[in-house]
Motif scaffolding. Structure first.
Motif, short mmCIF file in Angstrom:
data_model
loop_
_atom_site.label_atom_id
_atom_site.label_comp_id
_atom_site.label_asym_id
_atom_site.label_seq_id
_atom_site.Cartn_x
_atom_site.Cartn_y
_atom_site.Cartn_z
N SER A 156 0.83 -1.20 0.00
CA SER A 156 0.00 0.00 0.00
C SER A 156 0.87 1.26 0.00
O SER A 156 0.58 2.23 -0.69
CB SER A 156 -0.90 -0.03 1.22
N LEU A 213 4.03 1.40 -1.10
CA LEU A 213 4.77 1.50 -2.37
C LEU A 213 3.88 1.95 -3.52
O LEU A 213 4.37 2.45 -4.53
CB LEU A 213 5.40 0.14 -2.71
N SER A 214 2.57 1.75 -3.37
CA SER A 214 1.68 2.11 -4.47
C SER A 214 1.44 3.61 -4.53
O SER A 214 0.87 4.10 -5.49
CB SER A 214 0.36 1.38 -4.33
N SER A 224 0.12 5.81 -7.74
CA SER A 224 -1.22 6.39 -7.86
C SER A 224 -1.12 7.90 -7.99
O SER A 224 -1.88 8.52 -8.74
CB SER A 224 -2.09 5.99 -6.68
N VAL A 229 -4.72 18.56 -5.86
CA VAL A 229 -4.73 17.20 -5.33
C VAL A 229 -3.30 16.70 -5.12
O VAL A 229 -2.98 16.10 -4.09
CB VAL A 229 -5.49 16.27 -6.30
N LEU A 260 -2.00 15.63 -1.40
CA LEU A 260 -1.52 14.28 -1.09
C LEU A 260 -0.06 14.33 -0.67
O LEU A 260 0.36 13.59 0.22
CB LEU A 260 -1.72 13.36 -2.29
N MET A 277 -0.03 15.19 2.86
CA MET A 277 -0.49 14.07 3.68
C MET A 277 0.63 13.04 3.85
O MET A 277 0.82 12.49 4.94
CB MET A 277 -1.68 13.40 3.03
N TYR A 278 1.35 12.78 2.79
CA TYR A 278 2.44 11.80 2.88
C TYR A 278 3.54 12.33 3.78
O TYR A 278 4.15 11.57 4.55
CB TYR A 278 2.99 11.49 1.48
N HIS A 281 -0.38 5.09 12.47
CA HIS A 281 -1.72 5.33 11.94
C HIS A 281 -2.69 5.70 13.04
O HIS A 281 -2.66 5.14 14.10
CB HIS A 281 -2.22 4.08 11.24
#
Lengths: 251, 129
Positions: A166, A168-169, A173, A234, A238, A241-242, A251
């Motif tokens: 997840s 690594l994706s 994305s 966007v 993101l 967020m990362y 988390h």
């Protein structure tokens, strides 16, 4: 296919050399030209508009301040106070993508964000920054990102690979989203505009029929401006967020 | 000149007194008025924009995870020469990661723009009955 009205919606993405250095070596392409142009426009605009630093800003300065505050709010909302360290990074990315997308909306201009290698390079940059800073700041605790809290030990062998994949994706994305939006938008625009020309070649009835794609083209152009701004937003959201994950890796 | 100014000042000062005394309240009101439609506009724009945007986000999150999972499995297979097995396993792991990604981003979106609560939906339900 020898039709002079033939529409080639892919042609706009072709990369051509402007100056090449040596045989088959590095060359300065139209893609690179527009990257340089984007950076130049951003730098010039921000420098010139904030030069006076008046307390009551004029319109040009106001736009720069709004951009600044917009991104600053975005970063502090998603990554907190500690994330403001990365404000210059996120702001640069946001402005670069935004100006590139907006440049793409000008006819005959090259849109370099429609190439996945560019967006992937940007996403990879974010990814590397997140990993390096996460490891530097939190040490091995950064790996807690892959171990959700409150999970019993015996499911960890299943959960950890899922979390790793997840994680690594993310760059994929992130890059595919920007690239696909811009590419699809530009092709749609070109195809609909091509319908106008093709239908127009059929005489009077054709011209009547061409009104429909004409209206569509105008509407899609407006939509594309929206998408151009939105995708830059966007991408930046993101990214912050990362970065938040790198600062607080649980988390 | 100076005298006339002195004589003129007090009345204007008195006028300015109430003018500036409620200035703070007026600024606050103006700010509130400015912020409220701005926020409403923003969220309305968000709601309209994000149909396509959300779909795109969820789709890419899901597919990217599957691709990464299958890719890792393929590379591991090449390296360890274990036939198709690791790729199959990692493909499934990729699916799981994709679902995880989608659930996470959907939760994020819900947090950013809360779905209508039961209280907000209540009138509709009554109408249905």
């Amino acid at each position: 296919m020898a039709d002079p009205n033939k529409v080639d919606p892919i042609h706009q993405f072709q990369i051509t050399d402007i100056v090449s250095f040596g045989e088959g070596g590095i060359s300065f392409t139209n893609s690179a030209l527009f990257m340089v142009l984007s950076v130049g426009v951003i730098a010039l605009y921000l420098l010139l508009s904030t030069q006076k630093r008046s307390l009551v800003p004029n319109r040009v300065q106001l736009v720069s301040e709004m951009l600044y505050e917009f991104v600053a709010k975005m970063v502090s909302d998603s990554a907190g106070k500690a994330g403001m360290k990365f404000f210059p990074f996120v702001f640069s990315l946001f402005m670069f993508v935004l100006v590139a997308n907006m440049f793409g909306m000008i006819p005959f201009f090259f849109t370099f964000t429609s190439h996945i290698i560019i967006t992937f390079a940007l996403a990879l940059l974010v990814f590397v920054v997140v990993i390096v800073y996460g490891l530097y700041k939190n040490g091995l605790k950064f790996l807690k990102l892959f171990v959700p809290s409150g999970v019993p030990g015996y499911v960890l062998p299943i959960v950890v690979p899922i979390e790793v994949v997840s994680f690594l994706s993310r760059p994929i994305s992130l890059s595919v989203r920007l690239f696909a939006n811009i590419l699809a938008g530009h092709i749609t625009l070109k195809v609909f505009a091509g319908f106008i020309v093709t239908l127009g070649g059929l005489g009077f009835l054709g011209w009547l029929g061409a009104l429909l794609p004409l209206v569509m083209t105008v509407a899609i152009t407006a939509l594309e401006f929206l998408v151009a701004a939105l995708q830059a937003y966007v991408f930046a959201v993101l990214t912050s967020m990362y970065i938040n994950d790198a600062i607080h890796p649980s988390h | 000149m100076a005298q006339s100014r002195n004589t003129k000042r007090p009345p204007s000062g008195e006028q300015a007194g109430p003018l500036t005394s409620d200035l703070a309240a007026r600024i606050k009101r103006a700010q509130a008025a400015e912020e409220a439609p701005g926020d409403a506009e923003m969220s309305a724009a968000n709601r309209n924009l994000s149909g396509w945007n959300r779909g795109m986000r969820l789709g890419t999150e899901f597919i990217a995870a599957i691709l990464v999972g299958a890719g890792i499995g393929y590379l591991l297979d090449l390296w360890l020469k274990t036939g198709p097995w690791l790729m199959l396993v990692m493909l499934l792991v990729g699916f799981a990661a994709g679902v995880l990604n989608v659930v996470r981003s959907a939760a994020e979106m819900n947090r950013a723009a809360p779905p209508p609560t039961a209280a907000m939906r209540a009138p509709d339900d009554e109408e249905d009955e």
